[in-house]
Structures are given as structure tokens and as C-alpha cells.
Design an enzyme around this catalytic site. Structure first.
Site, PDB file in Angstrom:
ATOM      1  N   SER A 147       6.708   8.688  -2.231  1.00  7.17           N
ATOM      2  CA  SER A 147       7.491   7.637  -1.567  1.00  7.17           C
ATOM      3  C   SER A 147       8.963   7.988  -1.753  1.00  7.17           C
ATOM      4  O   SER A 147       9.321   8.728  -2.686  1.00  7.17           O
ATOM      5  CB  SER A 147       7.196   6.296  -2.228  1.00  7.17           C
ATOM      6  N   TYR A 155       7.439   0.297  -9.898  1.00  4.62           N
ATOM      7  CA  TYR A 155       6.879   1.035  -8.763  1.00  4.62           C
ATOM      8  C   TYR A 155       7.629   2.367  -8.606  1.00  4.62           C
ATOM      9  O   TYR A 155       7.008   3.418  -8.427  1.00  4.62           O
ATOM     10  CB  TYR A 155       6.964   0.208  -7.470  1.00  4.62           C
TER      11      TYR A 155
HETATM   12  P1  NDP Z   1      -2.491  -0.105   1.838  1.00  8.52           P
HETATM   13  O1  NDP Z   1      -2.439  -1.262   0.907  1.00  8.52           O
HETATM   14  O2  NDP Z   1      -2.710  -0.361   3.273  1.00  8.52           O
HETATM   15  O3  NDP Z   1      -3.576   0.959   1.333  1.00  8.52           O
HETATM   16  C1  NDP Z   1      -3.737   1.263  -0.026  1.00  8.52           C
HETATM   17  C2  NDP Z   1      -5.064   1.964  -0.233  1.00  8.52           C
HETATM   18  O4  NDP Z   1      -5.195   2.300  -1.619  1.00  8.52           O
HETATM   19  C3  NDP Z   1      -6.250   1.088   0.129  1.00  8.52           C
HETATM   20  O5  NDP Z   1      -7.210   1.855   0.807  1.00  8.52           O
HETATM   21  C4  NDP Z   1      -6.789   0.653  -1.224  1.00  8.52           C
HETATM   22  O6  NDP Z   1      -8.201   0.503  -1.162  1.00  8.52           O
HETATM   23  C5  NDP Z   1      -6.456   1.866  -2.094  1.00  8.52           C
HETATM   24  N1  NDP Z   1      -6.388   1.500  -3.488  1.00  8.52           N
HETATM   25  C6  NDP Z   1      -5.474   0.702  -4.103  1.00  8.52           C
HETATM   26  N2  NDP Z   1      -5.781   0.546  -5.388  1.00  8.52           N
HETATM   27  C7  NDP Z   1      -6.916   1.274  -5.627  1.00  8.52           C
HETATM   28  C8  NDP Z   1      -7.729   1.497  -6.752  1.00  8.52           C
HETATM   29  N3  NDP Z   1      -7.440   0.953  -7.948  1.00  8.52           N
HETATM   30  N4  NDP Z   1      -8.821   2.280  -6.631  1.00  8.52           N
HETATM   31  C9  NDP Z   1      -9.115   2.831  -5.438  1.00  8.52           C
HETATM   32  N5  NDP Z   1      -8.392   2.668  -4.327  1.00  8.52           N
HETATM   33  C10 NDP Z   1      -7.302   1.880  -4.420  1.00  8.52           C
HETATM   34  O7  NDP Z   1      -1.095   0.652   1.618  1.00  8.52           O
HETATM   35  P2  NDP Z   1      -0.531   2.044   2.194  1.00  8.52           P
HETATM   36  O8  NDP Z   1      -1.458   2.648   3.143  1.00  8.52           O
HETATM   37  O9  NDP Z   1       0.849   1.777   2.627  1.00  8.52           O
HETATM   38  O10 NDP Z   1      -0.441   2.870   0.842  1.00  8.52           O
HETATM   39  C11 NDP Z   1      -0.985   4.170   0.685  1.00  8.52           C
HETATM   40  C12 NDP Z   1      -0.053   4.979  -0.190  1.00  8.52           C
HETATM   41  O11 NDP Z   1       1.202   5.135   0.460  1.00  8.52           O
HETATM   42  C13 NDP Z   1       0.269   4.348  -1.552  1.00  8.52           C
HETATM   43  O12 NDP Z   1       0.220   5.361  -2.529  1.00  8.52           O
HETATM   44  C14 NDP Z   1       1.705   3.844  -1.379  1.00  8.52           C
HETATM   45  O13 NDP Z   1       2.388   3.776  -2.587  1.00  8.52           O
HETATM   46  C15 NDP Z   1       2.252   4.889  -0.448  1.00  8.52           C
HETATM   47  N6  NDP Z   1       3.448   4.521   0.319  1.00  8.52           N
HETATM   48  C16 NDP Z   1       3.434   3.430   1.146  1.00  8.52           C
HETATM   49  C17 NDP Z   1       4.575   3.100   1.850  1.00  8.52           C
HETATM   50  C18 NDP Z   1       4.644   1.892   2.716  1.00  8.52           C
HETATM   51  O14 NDP Z   1       5.769   1.457   3.064  1.00  8.52           O
HETATM   52  N7  NDP Z   1       3.520   1.322   3.140  1.00  8.52           N
HETATM   53  C19 NDP Z   1       5.780   3.941   1.789  1.00  8.52           C
HETATM   54  C20 NDP Z   1       5.676   5.050   0.878  1.00  8.52           C
HETATM   55  C21 NDP Z   1       4.542   5.330   0.199  1.00  8.52           C
HETATM   56  P3  NDP Z   1      -9.051  -0.696  -1.829  1.00  8.52           P
HETATM   57  O15 NDP Z   1      -8.161  -1.904  -1.878  1.00  8.52           O
HETATM   58  O16 NDP Z   1     -10.229  -0.835  -0.918  1.00  8.52           O
HETATM   59  O17 NDP Z   1      -9.415  -0.165  -3.152  1.00  8.52           O
HETATM   60  C1  8X3 Z   2       7.101   2.245  -0.316  1.00  9.38           C
HETATM   61  C2  8X3 Z   2       8.498   2.348   0.198  1.00  9.38           C
HETATM   62  O1  8X3 Z   2      10.865   1.476  -0.132  1.00  9.38           O
HETATM   63  O2  8X3 Z   2       9.031  -0.140  -0.262  1.00  9.38           O
HETATM   64  O3  8X3 Z   2       6.834   3.269  -1.200  1.00  9.38           O
HETATM   65  O4  8X3 Z   2       9.404   1.424  -2.048  1.00  9.38           O
HETATM   66  S1  8X3 Z   2       9.499   1.235  -0.607  1.00  9.38           S
END
Ligand code: NDP
Ligand code: 8X3
Length: 252
Positions: free
Chosen positions: A140, A153
Site C-alpha cells: 500500500s 495499519y
Molecule cells: P477487501 O476487504 O475487499 O478484501 C480483503 C480480503 O482479505 C477479503 O477477501 C478477506 O476475506 C481477506 N481477509 C481478511 N482477513 C483475513 C484473514 N484473517 N484470513 C483470511 N483472509 C482474510 O479489501 P481489499 O480488496 O481492498 O484489500 C486487499 C488488500 O489490498 C489488503 O492487503 C489491503 O491492505 C490492500 N490495499 C487496499 C487498498 C484499498 O484502498 N482498498 C489500498 C492499498 C492496499 P474474508 O473476509 O472472507 O476472510
Molecule cells: C489503503 C490505502 O491510504 O487508505 O492501503 O491507507 S490507505
């Protein structure tokens, strides 16, 4: 030869979009997450639409025993893993350091850092045995920047940044490529999870700007993993056009 990939956190957002994009590109898939219904539905859709093999593994990446039980012995057909996408992760809460909730902190550190380690340790060994592979880590912009209320985070994503660099160094000799992708705002379930289900607060994050989509990140991943074998895309930062960094966004 058909390639095999594992995508963690494929039940929503970036992980789900990545699974779909990989399926479109002919990969057989292992999709993981905790929500079994969503995994089953995605398997059904991808198998019907793309004629690929999809296996589901429902487990919590925070639990090292569950990681071992699910990943040490993979389903038939997945003896070789070409690609691991370490995507499962979350932000929980948005508070000053003196106000943070211990449960939220554990969830972020245990998922975003320790979960990545548990999964990577097992899968990288399989890649070493097979003579190569590619690991894509979803970091991120919070992995290189720190913003108010986001210390934990950001710390977890700074760890992902260091782990990506460390994996790259350690796995060079085994022909394993490592890519870290650091997105800015992507509209997924991320904010809903961060604000513990408060939809109004989550929606407000994206008001006035067009955020990235899971599909945008999936396309980036496909590009990075489609490079010739001698090319390693080490890091990619992907931003919405209306966001410069963690502090500056232009909202209309
Ligand atoms: P979502 O919440 O849509 O997806 C998160 C996914 O992670 C889900 O499939 C969830 O599945 C899984 N997950 C969370 N906790 C666990 C766990 N303990 N065990 C197994 N699976 C888990 O968010 P995003 O798609 O946005 O996030 C995906 C990645 O992208 C993350 O690492 C996030 O930090 C990163 N990211 C996101 C950004 C954003 O702005 N959205 C920006 C930068 C990075 P389930 O709940 O079914 O377990
Ligand atoms: C998610 C992007 O800016 O919300 O990783 O931390 S931010």
C-alpha cells in the site's frame, strides 16, 4: 503449460478481481478466505466461465496451524505453484495511537504481517522445490507513508514493504521473482471493514473522487506476472488520478 496460482483473500475486492483476471488468462486457481459461501460461488462462476480448475481453501491466515493444515498438502493438480498473490489484509479502526483498540491492532498485525509470513514460508518452499515461481505482495502507499490515525495499519504495510524486499533478496538464488504493488485508494470492502461496518463513513472516503477498482489492480498484476522470465517488476505504485499520495487528494 497451464499455470497454477494461489490468491489469498479472494472473497472480495482486489483478491476477487485478481482471481477473475487470472482465470481469464488461463491460470488454474486456489482461492482462499474465511467466507466459504463466497469462495464456493466464485469457484462455480470461474469454472463455468473459463473451464479452469478452481479449488477453495477456507481458513484464517492469522492462524499458523490453519495455514499449515490447508497449504502444506495442496489439492491434486497443484503440485507446482507458479504464482502466489499475498493479498489478504485489512485496516481496522482509524484512531490516534493512544486511543487505538487492541483487538484492531492484533487483527492488522496478525493478518497483514504474520499471515503473509505463514503463507509465504510454506509456498516459497514449494516454489524452491519446483525450481521457481513468482510472489506478488499487495502492499500500500501506507507502506512508505504514515498518516494521522493510521500508525498501526501503516506499520503493518511498512512491514510488507520490508518483507517484499527481503523475500526478493532471499529468493533470488531460487529463481523466484517478487513484486510489491502499492495502491492508493481502491474502492472495495476495505473502508467498510476499517470502519467496522459503518457504510456511511466508508462511502464518504470516496466522495468527490474516482477511486481505483479491484480490476485496475488486477490488470497491474497480470502485466507484472506476464513479463519475460528475465524481468522482475520489483515495485509498482498505482494511484487514482485524483490522489497524489496519502495526504493530498483533489476532491470535486
Ligand atoms: P477487501 O476487504 O475487499 O478484501 C480483503 C480480503 O482479505 C477479503 O477477501 C478477506 O476475506 C481477506 N481477509 C481478511 N482477513 C483475513 C484473514 N484473517 N484470513 C483470511 N483472509 C482474510 O479489501 P481489499 O480488496 O481492498 O484489500 C486487499 C488488500 O489490498 C489488503 O492487503 C489491503 O491492505 C490492500 N490495499 C487496499 C487498498 C484499498 O484502498 N482498498 C489500498 C492499498 C492496499 P474474508 O473476509 O472472507 O476472510
Ligand atoms: C489503503 C490505502 O491510504 O487508505 O492501503 O491507507 S490507505
Amino acid at each position: 503449460m497451464t499455470k497454477n496460482a494461489i490468491v489469498t483473500g479472494a472473497t472480495s475486492g482486489i483478491g476477487e478481481a485478481t482471481a477473475i483476471a487470472l482465470a481469464e488468462n488461463g491460470y488454474n486457481l486456489i482461492i482462499t478466505g474465511r467466507r466459504v459461501d463466497r469462495l464456493r460461488q466464485l469457484k462455480k462462476t470461474l469454472e463455468a466461465e473459463y473451464g479452469i480448475q478452481v479449488e477453495t481453501l477456507c481458513f484464517d491466515v492469522r492462524d499458523k496451524h490453519q495455514c499449515a493444515a490447508n497449504l502444506e498438502h495442496l489439492p491434486d493438480g497443484f503440485e507446482r505453484i507458479d504464482l502466489l498473490v499475498n493479498n489478504a489484509g485489512l485496516a481496522a479502526g482509524l484512531e490516534h495511537i493512544d486511543q487505538g483498540d487492541l483487538h484492531d491492532w492484533d487483527a492488522m498485525i496478525d493478518t497483514n504481517v504474520k499471515g503473509v509470513l505463514y503463507v509465504t514460508r510454506i509456498i516459497s518452499r514449494k516454489m524452491i522445490e519446483a525450481g521457481g515461481g513468482h510472489i506478488v505482495n499487495i502492499g500500500s502507499i501506507a507502506g512508505t507513508e504514515t498518516y494521522e490515525n493510521g500508525a498501526v495499519y501503516c506499520a503493518s504495510k511498512h512491514a510488507m514493504h520490508a518483507l517484499s524486499q527481503g523475500m526478493h533478496i532471499d529468493l533470488l538464488r531460487h529463481g523466484i521473482r517478487v513484486t510489491e504493488i502499492r495502491p492508493g485508494m481502491v474502492e472495495t470492502e476495505f473502508s467498510l471493514v476499517r470502519f467496522h461496518g459503518n457504510k456511511e463513513r466508508a462511502d464518504n472516503v470516496y466522495t468527490g473522487l474516482e477511486p481505483l477498482t479491484g480490476e485496475d489492480i488486477a490488470e497491474t498484476i497480470i502485466w507484472a506476472v506476464s513479463q519475460p522470465a528475465h524481468v522482475n517488476i520489483s515495485e509498482i505504485v498505482v494511484m487514482p488520478s485524483q490522489q497524489a499520495n496519502a495526504y493530498y487528494s483533489y476532491k470535486k
